[in-house]
Write an enzyme that holds these catalytic residues in place. Structure first.
Site, mmCIF file in Angstrom:
data_model
loop_
_atom_site.group_PDB
_atom_site.id
_atom_site.type_symbol
_atom_site.label_atom_id
_atom_site.label_comp_id
_atom_site.label_asym_id
_atom_site.label_seq_id
_atom_site.Cartn_x
_atom_site.Cartn_y
_atom_site.Cartn_z
ATOM 1 N N ASP A 8 -39.497 -10.821 46.588
ATOM 2 C CA ASP A 8 -38.934 -11.247 45.307
ATOM 3 C C ASP A 8 -39.545 -12.533 44.781
ATOM 4 O OD1 ASP A 8 -37.379 -12.768 47.384
ATOM 5 O OD2 ASP A 8 -36.445 -13.597 45.573
ATOM 6 N N ASP B 268 -41.184 -15.953 49.393
ATOM 7 C CA ASP B 268 -40.892 -15.683 50.796
ATOM 8 C C ASP B 268 -41.307 -14.255 51.139
ATOM 9 O OD1 ASP B 268 -38.954 -14.157 49.551
ATOM 10 O OD2 ASP B 268 -37.337 -15.575 49.946
ATOM 11 N N TYR C 151 -28.880 -14.036 47.333
ATOM 12 C CA TYR C 151 -28.588 -13.107 46.238
ATOM 13 C C TYR C 151 -27.213 -12.496 46.429
ATOM 14 C CZ TYR C 151 -33.403 -13.760 44.842
ATOM 15 O OH TYR C 151 -34.583 -14.326 44.422
ATOM 16 N N GLU D 270 -41.394 -22.338 42.420
ATOM 17 C CA GLU D 270 -41.445 -20.991 43.001
ATOM 18 C C GLU D 270 -41.434 -19.926 41.906
ATOM 19 O OE1 GLU D 270 -39.487 -18.510 46.717
ATOM 20 O OE2 GLU D 270 -38.302 -20.082 45.762
#
Length: 489
Positions: free
Chosen positions: A72, A75, A226, A466
């Site tokens: 996503d 990572d 999440y 990120e």
């Protein structure tokens, strides 16, 4: 003297105030980004060649093939909730703006969608079970290693009926339904498989109502990353709206009408992202009202209108915050996700209004489709470099862009340049380095600046540096529109 001061001020602001942008180039790069996020066996035509195969044993502990899909962000975890939302938004981008894309970029966009849908089909291949995540984020986040080197636990998180996963299952159903429309002309057989599966997954979501993060056996793996913070109800409406759009089946229209109040449609939450779909639902359902005279759904259009009014600074009902440089700003990390999703909704709603020759009554002013498009353009141009720092927040676009993004694969030497494994803690030297990332993740849009328009090019500051798939997904549609209409009216 006054003239000299004015001239100096003009020169001061010129670097970021009015560039002409190559939206076509940005579009190509925004799609290319997804190749850098791929998990699984990479194809021969992989264009970001610093990446290689990864996650090839995913699913083994369930004796199931869960290879593929996307990481996503920066990572090495596959979180299905944001991945499904990414897929829905990529598909919606193609549905609304695919006609504006050059044939090769439309093909690339469909390839990006299919990389996700092939994986999502695997996650719902077993009756009464949905796989919701692969990879233990707590362990993964304690390491800084390439996806190709992963030696951390590839824990599989699954939800079995009657346990609840309405949010992930609902978003997966929406993704499969939306993508079925994207593939309808190029691959009707695949489109039919996607839609048929979407209906089945929606039944699971609706029958066993509740949030996936309420399950104690997976909560520690999905929270706080999440977790479902805003409730599962919006995903049920969102999925039903997409199933209605994809199938034209009146039963889904009836579902929206009958369940709207129960599922919070009247809450009119002015937000749109991986966790909260309300603004998107209102825009999507408004198409039925604007083009189909479905007056029983008028409240959705009223909510969509209200949301648009909050985005217009001249409106008496505006309440969205902007940075001094003009960027939409919401507290929390990864702010550009709000700028790209909201820009997307502005353009989609502008198109719906324009096709029916309507505008939005914001009390003190009437807002036209052209006004909505202008608001979207300001956000896009800011992201591409028209900002106080003169910085493109898309990696690889322009001459000045972030060099030290928070992304493992980008920041570590490629396995092709450094074949020896880089173990979990051995990557720390690269994480803490002030050197630019050795691998350019072309097209990645980072989290973006703070409320003061300031961005430090710092790998450690993940909230700003990120990139994520769900920042880029709506941006694909937005850039497709401006590539075809650089000076919209």
């Amino acid at each position: 003297m006054k003239l000299a001061i004015i001239a100096s001020l003009i020169l001061l602001f010129l670097p970021w105030f009015a560039h002409s942008h190559d939206y076509q180039d940005a579009l190509s790069k925004s799609i290319l980004f997804f190749e850098g996020q791929r998990s699984g066996f990479l194809p021969q035509d992989q264009r970001l060649t610093w990446r290689a195969n990864s996650g090839l044993s995913d699913g083994w502990m369930y004796n199931t093939d869960l290879v593929g899909g996307y990481y996503d962000a920066g990572d090495n975890v596959k979180f299905n909730f944001p991945m499904a939302f990414t897929t829905t938004l990529l598909s919606w981008s193609v549905i609304e703006f695919g006609d504006s894309m050059p044939p090769n970029e439309l093909r690339n966009a469909l390839v990006a969608i299919r990389w996700a849908t092939d994986y999502l089909l695997k996650t719902v291949s077993q009756p009464n079970r949905i796989f919701v995540q692969v990879g233990d984020p707590n362990i993964d986040h304690s390491c800084w290693e390439r996806p190709e080197d992963m030696d951390t636990a590839r824990t599989v998180y699954a939800v079995d009926a009657p346990n609840t996963a309405s949010d992930v299952a609902g978003e997966t159903a929406a993704a499969l339904a939306a993508s079925s429309m994207a593939f309808r002309s190029s691959d009707p057989g695949y489109a039919e498989t996607l839609l048929r599966t979407a209906v089945r997954v929606f039944q699971f979501a609706d029958t066993y109502r509740g949030a996936y993060s309420d399950n104690s056996n997976i909560r520690d793996g999905v929270c706080p990353f999440y977790c479902d913070f805003d409730g599962y109800q919006d995903e049920l409406l969102w999925a039903a709206a997409w199933l209605r759009r994809a199938s034209q089946d009146d039963s889904f229209l009836n579902y929206i009408q009958m369940n709207g109040k129960t599922l919070g449609a009247d809450e009119n939450i002015n937000e749109f992202g991986w966790d909260n779909k309300h603004a998107g639902i209102n825009v999507l359902v408004s198409k039925e009202v604007l083009e189909g005279n479905m007056y029983t759904l008028e409240s959705y259009k009223a909510s969509a209108d209200s949301f648009m009014c909050t985005l217009i600074p001249e409106s008496s009902s505006t309440h969205i915050d902007y940075t001094p440089g003009g960027l939409i700003y919401r507290p929390g990390g990864s702010n550009l996700q709000h700028a790209t999703t909201i820009s997307f909704l502005l353009l989609v709603y502008a198109n719906y209004l324009a096709k029916t020759s309507q505008s939005v009554n914001c009390g003190n002013i009437y807002v036209t489709p052209a006004s909505l498009r202008l608001q979207a353009k300001k956000q896009v141009d800011y992201i591409l470099g028209d900002n106080p720092q003169g910085l493109s927040y898309m990696v690889g676009y322009g001459n000045n862009f972030p060099q030290r993004i928070h992304h493992r694969g980008s920041s570590l030497p490629s396995i092709k340049d450094h074949p020896q494994p880089v173990a979990c803690k051995e990557g720390s030297i690269y994480f803490n380095s002030t050197n630019p990332n050795p691998n350019v993740l072309v097209g990645a849009v980072v989290g973006g600046p703070g409320e003061d328009d300031v961005y430090q090019d710092d790998r450690v500051d993940f909230r700003k540096s990120e990139p994520t798939t769900y920042i880029n997904a709506p941006f694909v549609g937005v850039l497709a529109y401006f590539a075809a209409n650089p000076n919209p009216s």
